[in-house]
Structure formats: structure tokens, C-alpha cells
Design a protein around this motif. Structure first.
Motif, short mmCIF file in Angstrom:
data_model
loop_
_atom_site.label_atom_id
_atom_site.label_comp_id
_atom_site.label_asym_id
_atom_site.label_seq_id
_atom_site.Cartn_x
_atom_site.Cartn_y
_atom_site.Cartn_z
N LYS B 49 0.86 -1.18 0.00
CA LYS B 49 0.00 0.00 0.00
C LYS B 49 0.89 1.23 0.00
O LYS B 49 1.77 1.34 0.87
CB LYS B 49 -0.91 -0.01 1.22
CG LYS B 49 -2.04 1.00 1.14
CD LYS B 49 -2.82 1.08 2.44
CE LYS B 49 -3.78 -0.07 2.56
NZ LYS B 49 -4.64 0.06 3.77
N ASP B 54 2.29 -4.02 3.17
CA ASP B 54 1.20 -3.90 4.14
C ASP B 54 0.85 -5.26 4.74
O ASP B 54 0.71 -5.41 5.94
CB ASP B 54 -0.02 -3.29 3.44
CG ASP B 54 -1.18 -3.04 4.38
OD1 ASP B 54 -0.92 -2.62 5.52
OD2 ASP B 54 -2.34 -3.28 3.98
N LYS B 55 0.71 -6.27 3.87
CA LYS B 55 0.32 -7.59 4.35
C LYS B 55 1.03 -8.65 3.52
O LYS B 55 1.36 -8.43 2.36
CB LYS B 55 -1.19 -7.79 4.23
CG LYS B 55 -2.00 -6.93 5.15
CD LYS B 55 -3.46 -6.92 4.79
CE LYS B 55 -4.20 -5.85 5.59
NZ LYS B 55 -5.53 -5.59 5.10
N GLU B 56 1.19 -9.80 4.15
CA GLU B 56 1.79 -10.94 3.45
C GLU B 56 0.92 -12.16 3.70
O GLU B 56 0.48 -12.39 4.82
CB GLU B 56 3.20 -11.18 3.99
CG GLU B 56 3.97 -12.22 3.21
CD GLU B 56 5.37 -12.40 3.78
OE1 GLU B 56 6.33 -12.17 3.06
OE2 GLU B 56 5.48 -12.78 4.96
N ARG B 57 0.64 -12.92 2.67
CA ARG B 57 -0.22 -14.09 2.79
C ARG B 57 0.44 -15.29 2.09
O ARG B 57 1.13 -15.12 1.08
CB ARG B 57 -1.58 -13.83 2.14
CG ARG B 57 -2.36 -12.68 2.75
CD ARG B 57 -2.97 -13.10 4.08
NE ARG B 57 -3.81 -12.06 4.65
CZ ARG B 57 -3.48 -11.31 5.70
NH1 ARG B 57 -2.28 -11.45 6.26
NH2 ARG B 57 -4.32 -10.42 6.19
N SER B 77 -2.66 -15.52 10.25
CA SER B 77 -3.94 -14.86 10.46
C SER B 77 -5.09 -15.53 9.70
O SER B 77 -6.25 -15.23 9.96
CB SER B 77 -3.85 -13.38 10.06
OG SER B 77 -3.52 -13.29 8.69
N GLY B 111 -12.33 -9.85 -0.16
CA GLY B 111 -11.07 -10.13 0.53
C GLY B 111 -9.94 -9.36 -0.11
O GLY B 111 -10.09 -8.77 -1.18
N GLU B 112 -8.80 -9.40 0.57
CA GLU B 112 -7.70 -8.54 0.14
C GLU B 112 -7.02 -9.09 -1.11
O GLU B 112 -6.76 -8.36 -2.05
CB GLU B 112 -6.69 -8.41 1.27
CG GLU B 112 -7.29 -7.76 2.49
CD GLU B 112 -6.87 -8.46 3.76
OE1 GLU B 112 -6.23 -9.51 3.70
OE2 GLU B 112 -7.22 -7.94 4.82
N GLN B 223 -8.28 0.61 -6.61
CA GLN B 223 -7.54 1.17 -5.49
C GLN B 223 -6.09 1.36 -5.95
O GLN B 223 -5.22 0.51 -5.72
CB GLN B 223 -7.61 0.22 -4.28
CG GLN B 223 -9.02 0.13 -3.70
CD GLN B 223 -9.12 -0.96 -2.67
OE1 GLN B 223 -8.87 -2.11 -2.96
NE2 GLN B 223 -9.51 -0.60 -1.46
N ARG B 226 -2.61 0.48 -4.36
CA ARG B 226 -2.30 -0.90 -3.98
C ARG B 226 -1.57 -1.63 -5.09
O ARG B 226 -1.86 -1.46 -6.27
CB ARG B 226 -3.59 -1.66 -3.65
CG ARG B 226 -4.28 -1.16 -2.42
CD ARG B 226 -5.43 -2.05 -2.08
NE ARG B 226 -4.99 -3.43 -1.87
CZ ARG B 226 -5.81 -4.46 -1.70
NH1 ARG B 226 -7.10 -4.27 -1.72
NH2 ARG B 226 -5.34 -5.67 -1.53
#
Lengths: 406, 258
Positions: B49, B54-57, B77, B111-112, B223, B226
Motif C-alpha cells: 500500500k 502492508d500484508k503478506e499471505r 492470520s 477479501g484482500e 484502489q 495498492r
């Protein structure tokens, strides 16, 4: 409970870390309730606690077919001594007997059927979907055999094996059967049957159909040989005050539970849901009116009978509010949004059309990389005299912060 | 319609190599992403972001022929979540309830990191289209650290693809394939309303002497702050049994040995 939970945790930690999946999460879940001091069922703290917080350390381990989910809980309730205990949520082994044939032994979540606010086919787990700030579910001890093909599945489960009649439906030993099929037209078809000491035979069917890319409709119905509900035995016998808890489970004849709903989710992230359900185990409007009349007659003895006796009887009657559905007929409307960046607000309205009761809920979840924060506010009300308007708790506010440690 | 006719006319006018059968082109392009029909893919997704992680999956994806995919969420998570896709039908399993939920195509997109982006690794089963024209291959924007421009310009086939089946993640795709070997370079991904939702860039790496797509960059039009980077950490031929792709089987941990 503490020893067994701790032993399971030690076993989880003792297994070889390299081969297993091991996860831990920390949760803090405070809740503040606003009492309805005008309610005839309100008796004041500490019988109706108004502040509580649950702190959980959740551990999960998977190694082959072996699965463990444990919770170490520290719970605080205002004006009470804090409690610590361990909970074995799940502890089971999934084994294979051959191609598409498996077995399960241990304590496992077995949630079946369809529905959002109410699931009539959930005959084993019997999850209360309307609780606020729900803690993690606890599975049922089970021996099960399951058969899977590409589009069909069978489960035969012996729950609480060797236990006999339980204190409630979840703890009652039973033989349960579940069938699932994905039809050629793409519909999910479900059927369940359960034979238990408390209910006799329960049998039901359900289905979900997806229409286009945005709509789904679903429905399910269950027949139960015996209905059960907690009733005040003073109602109907002419008494006004009891010396011991007069709330007793009344066993009735056959009844049905049913749910029907529709859900829409748009590409924008907005979604709506409408669901109606009927629960034969819940009170009718007339049964609430009779309990209301008894409670009014108990309050009328103020200054004549001991105050503690009146408060005690009212507290006993307030157990009628502990059931998942206060009335048989219920309607749920839900509006939600997902911004695809971890922000998910929602609003819900639960209505009981028979008495004009209403429960409004708003909430939101914020999800980060390893953290999740959920906030919620629920308010009960509606028409004067409705069960929800007379509930001893008018408002509940809660939060849950969850941190995935690893 | 007139646009399609023009594209067809252009395809006829193109050299024979560029007017090849689109289905065959897509199969060649798919081979750079999936080396076998049935595979297990270990995927790491990074969500940025405003340029910062920002996030890792983490996901394990099982793919089988017949448009079947099973996505297992592996990050702390999301651990225990599963998404099953059987053609245009989808189910979600949340670990809290252990009950497979039937979801719609629209819900799959929520979802992301869209599970559709992670689990859909082929075009040939889902899309038909035409070769629109032959162009210089597009060059990644300079601010993308994961994708760099090639040292010399290349020629690309520009394909205009429309969904051939219901339930696909994107209704239309403009796909650029490197002309000589049909290596995917870039795709513009359009949703049903006709709006471009994302821009995808494919990053090849040599694996055992062959070019393979080992990363995909997604730039979000809706967005724009992103950026998603999908790393394919390993792609292993693996044919999980059919019964594991039964929605009712999601509650079992049967895939741990696969």
C-alpha cells in the motif's frame, strides 16, 4: 479441565515442530452490557454482570491426521474473582480406511446444514449463532466414519459415545447421519438424521442454490420427535413464589425448525441478506405473556414477601432469555460491505413479528497483517411488551482484538 | 460487434503466424504458468500500500483439470481457511465453524487478495477471443521493482479475450503474448461492467532450462495505491484424489500428506 487442557498443550508442544503446522493467537475480548433497569426481569448485579473480559491464548496443531485446538483462558467479570482454565476445543484424529473412506475419533467440531442466523440441521454442534463476542466453539466427542466421492458424502457419527442422556442436547449421546450431494444442476443438497435420548428422532433436509454471480437462496427444515423448552412451573399451577428454582425443561410433542433465506453480494463489495426462521423449541407469544403475568404478580408482592424471595424468583424466570431464539418466528435483515482492504462493516436487524420485538446490531472488523479488531454494538427494543423490549439487558458493546503470533 | 469484426479482419490481414488459432495460443501461454494439468502451487502474496509492504499471505493451491482448484490459506492470520472452486461453483470453509459455506462468484472476489487471482492459472479453459493486432511488447512502469524492461524491444501478439464460461474472475482480458514463444507479458483485466479492474505483469524466470512465470504483479485500478505481488514459490506436478475436491471433505485434514 485445567489439567486436561494443559496436558493437551504440552502434547502439542512436544510433537516434532518441523513436520507439524503449529499456530498460536492471542485474543482479548471485553464486553460491556447496559442493563434495562425498567425490565421486570432485571434484578441487578451481580446476578446480571455488566462488565466482562475474556483473554484467550489459542493454540492449534496439525500433524498428519492429528488435530489439536486448545484455549488457555483468563476471564474477568466485574465483582467476581478472575478465572483461569484450559479448554480442549478440538482433539481428534482423521484417519483413512481407503480411497474416499475415512474415520475420525476424538473431539471435533461437526457443524452441519445451511443458514446464517439459525441452522436447523446443525443437530450435533448446535451452535448459537446469535451470541455476541462468541468464544471459539468446543467440539463434541465423536467416533465417525465418512465416505466421499467427487460429488457425494456420507457421515455416520456416534457422538458422546457411551455417555447416555446428557444434561443438554449437545452433551446427549446420539447416533447422527449426514448426507451431502452436489447435484448435476450445481445445487448443494443436505440431509441429516439424529437419534438421541432427549429428542428421539430428528430428521431434516436442506438446499442452497446459487443464481447467477450475485445471488444465493437457501432453505432447510427439520422435524424433531420431542420439543424441549425451559418453562416456569409456577405458570399454570397457581403459585406465585417458589422456594427452589421453578424453571424446568418441558418436553412436548413433535415440532419443526425451518429456515429460508436469500443473499446478494455485488461486485462493489456490498451485500444484503434476508432470512426467516421458525424454532418450535422457542416460546410462543402466549407463553411469554403468561411468564410476564407471573413476573408482574411476583413484583406485586413487594412489601409483603421478602425482597430476596422476589428477586430470586425473577432471576430464575430470567433464564428464559438464555435460549438462542426468544420467539418461534424470527426475521433477520443484514447489510454488509467489504472494501477489499480488510474493513468490513455491517448492520443487522432481528425482528420477532409476533410481538414487535427488535434487535439492532452494528459492527465492523478491521484486518491487518497479523491483527484483527472487531467492534460491535447491539441494542434490544421494539414494541412495549415484546420479549426483547423487556429483556434485562438493553445494550451490549463488545470488542475482540486478535493477534496471530505465528 | 463492429470492434470484433475489425479485429477479425485484422487477424486475417496479419501474417499467418499471428493469426494462429487463439485456443492453441492460450494453451502455449498456459504452459508457462502451469507445467502440468494437476499441480500443487506454493504461493506467497505480498500486498503493498503506497509502496510499503502492508500484508503478506501464504497459500497452497491444488489445481486439477476440469477447472478445479483448492486453496488452503497458510498465513497465521488465515490458517485453516479453505476455498474450493469447481468450475463456476465456490465454497469457503472458515476454521471457526468447520462448515463449508456456498459462496457466489461475487463473494469469491471479496477479501484482500482475490482467491480468483491466486487459483486461476490458465486461460485456455475459460476464455475465447481473437488476435487483435501485433504490437511492440508493453514495458513495465519504471516504479515496479519486481518487473524490469527487457534490454531490447520485443514484438507481441495482442489478444482480446472474452469469458467462455460463467464464474470466471474477469469478464474480459486484453492479453499480450511475446510473439515468438507466446510468453505472457501483460494482461489488462476487466470486470463485467466493462471497467478495467487490474493490470497484471508476468515475471518469467528460467527453471531447469525453461522459462516459467514465477511471479505476477497486479496493479489495482480501483484502489490505485495498492500493488499485489504473487510469487509462485514452487509448482509441483501433483494429482490430489478427486474426493478431496468434494465440498463436504473440506472439514477433513486429508491433504496434509499431499
Amino acid at each position: 479441565m485445567v489439567k486436561r487442557g494443559a496436558a493437551s498443550c504440552l502434547l502439542a508442544l512436544a510433537l516434532p515442530a518441523g513436520a507439524a503446522e503449529f499456530n498460536a493467537a492471542l485474543m482479548v475480548a471485553p464486553e460491556v452490557d447496559t442493563p434495562n433497569t425498567a425490565s421486570p426481569y432485571y434484578v441487578g448485579p451481580p446476578l446480571v454482570p455488566d462488565r466482562a473480559s475474556r483473554q484467550d491464548l489459542e493454540l492449534r496443531l496439525r500433524e498428519g491426521g492429528f488435530n489439536v485446538q486448545e484455549t488457555l483462558r483468563w476471564q474477568t467479570i466485574r465483582d467476581r474473582t478472575p478465572e483461569q482454565h484450559g479448554i480442549a476445543n478440538q482433539f481428534y484424529y482423521d484417519g483413512e480406511l481407503g480411497d474416499g473412506l475415512g474415520w475420525t475419533a476424538g473431539k471435533k467440531l461437526m457443524s452441519w446444514g445451511v443458514g446464517f442466523g439459525f441452522k436447523p440441521l446443525d443437530v450435533v454442534q448446535r451452535e448459537n449463532r446469535r451470541l455476541v463476542n462468541r468464544p471459539a466453539l468446543v467440539g463434541a466427542p465423536v467416533l465417525a466414519v465418512e465416505r466421499f466421492t467427487a460429488d457425494e458424502a456420507w457421515t455416520v457419527a456416534w457422538t458422546h459415545p457411551g455417555r447416555g442422556e446428557g444434561s443438554d442436547d449437545f452433551r446427549d449421546a446420539s447416533l447422527a447421519l449426514r448426507w451431502y450431494r452436489l447435484s448435476a444442476g450445481g445445487d448443494d443438497l443436505h440431509a441429516v438424521a439424529r437419534l438421541s435420548h432427549r429428542r428421539g428422532l430428528e430428521a431434516g433436509v436442506g438446499a442452497t442454490r446459487v443464481i447467477g454471480e450475485e445471488w444465493s437462496i437457501y432453505g432447510a427444515a427439520l422435524y424433531e420427535r420431542r420439543t424441549r423448552r425451559l418453562m416456569n412451573m409456577l405458570v399454570g399451577n397457581g403459585g406465585t413464589l417458589a422456594a427452589a428454582d421453578p424453571m424446568s425443561e418441558q418436553v412436548g410433542g413433535g415440532g419443526t425448525k425451518a429456515v429460508a433465506g436469500a443473499q446478494w453480494t455485488g461486485a462493489s463489495g456490498w451485500s444484503t441478506l434476508a432470512e426467516a426462521w421458525y424454532d418450535a423449541d422457542a416460546y410462543s407469544r402466549a407463553q411469554w405473556q403468561r411468564l410476564d403475568a407471573l413476573t408482574a404478580s411476583q413484583h406485586a408482592l413487594a412489601g409483603i414477601a421478602p425482597a430476596a424471595a422476589i428477586a430470586g424468583n425473577v432471576a430464575w424466570s430470567s433464564q428464559a432469555y438464555l435460549t438462542p431464539n426468544l420467539l418461534r418466528e424470527n426475521l433477520l435483515l443484514r447489510l454488509g460491505y467489504d472494501d477489499r482492504d480488510g474493513f468490513r462493516p455491517y448492520a443487522e436487524l432481528l425482528a420477532t413479528p409476533r410481538d414487535g420485538g427488535r434487535v439492532w446490531t452494528i459492527g465492523a472488523a478491521f484486518e491487518g497483517n497479523r491483527q484483527r479488531l472487531a467492534l460491535g454494538l447491539r441494542q434490544a427494543g421494539g414494541a412495549d411488551g415484546s420479549a426483547y423490549a423487556r429483556a434485562p439487558i438493553r445494550r451490549a458493546a463488545w470488542a475482540e482484538w486478535r493477534l496471530a503470533l505465528f | 460487434m463492429s470492434r470484433r469484426l475489425a479485429a477479425l479482419a485484422l487477424a486475417v490481414a496479419l501474417p499467418a503466424s499471428a493469426a494462429e488459432n487463439v485456443a492453441a495460443l492460450l494453451k502455449q501461454a498456459d504452459a508457462f504458468r502451469l507445467p502440468a494439468e494437476s499441480v500443487r502451487v506454493e504461493t506467497q502474496v505480498e500486498l503493498y500500500k503506497n509502496g510499503a509492504l502492508d500484508k503478506e499471505r501464504l497459500y497452497t493451491v491444488y489445481v486439477k483439470p476440469g477447472r478445479r482448484s483448492l486453496v488452503l490459506m497458510k498465513s497465521p492470520s488465515e490458517i485453516g481457511q479453505k476455498v474450493l472452486m469447481l468450475a463456476d461453483q465456490f465454497w469457503l470453509l472458515m476454521p471457526e465453524s468447520q462448515r463449508p459455506l456456498r459462496i457466489t462468484a461475487s463473494q469469491k472476489l471479496l477479501g484482500e487478495a482475490s482467491t480468483g487471482d491466486i487459483a486461476s492459472m490458465t486461460w485456455s479453459e475459460d476464455y475465447d477471443g481473437v488476435v487483435e493486432d501485433e504490437v511492440d511488447c508493453p514495458v513495465p512502469p519504471p516504479n515496479l521493482p519486481e518487473a524490469t524492461a527487457p534490454p531490447k524491444p520485443r514484438r507481441c501478439l495482442h489478444l482480446d479475450l472474452a469469458q467462455a464460461r460463467s464464474g470466471v474472475t474477469y469478464a474480459r482480458i486484453e492479453l499480450y503474448l511475446e510473439k515468438s514463444i507466446k510468453l505472457p507479458i501483460k494482461a489488462d483485466l476487466y470486470v463485467g461492467s466493462g471497467k478495467r479492474a487490474k493490470e497484471a505483469w508476468y515475471v518469467p524466470k528460467p527453471i531447469e532450462g525453461q522459462q516459467r512465470i514465477m511471479a505476477m504483479l497486479l496493479l489495482d485500478d480501483i484502489q490505485p495505491n495498492r500493488r499485489t505481488v504473487v510469487h509462485y514459490r514452487s509448482i509441483v506436478p501433483k494429482a490430489a484424489p478427486d474426493e478431496f475436491f468434494n465440498p463436504a471433505a473440506l472439514v477433513r485434514n486429508s491433504l496434509s500428506g499431499w
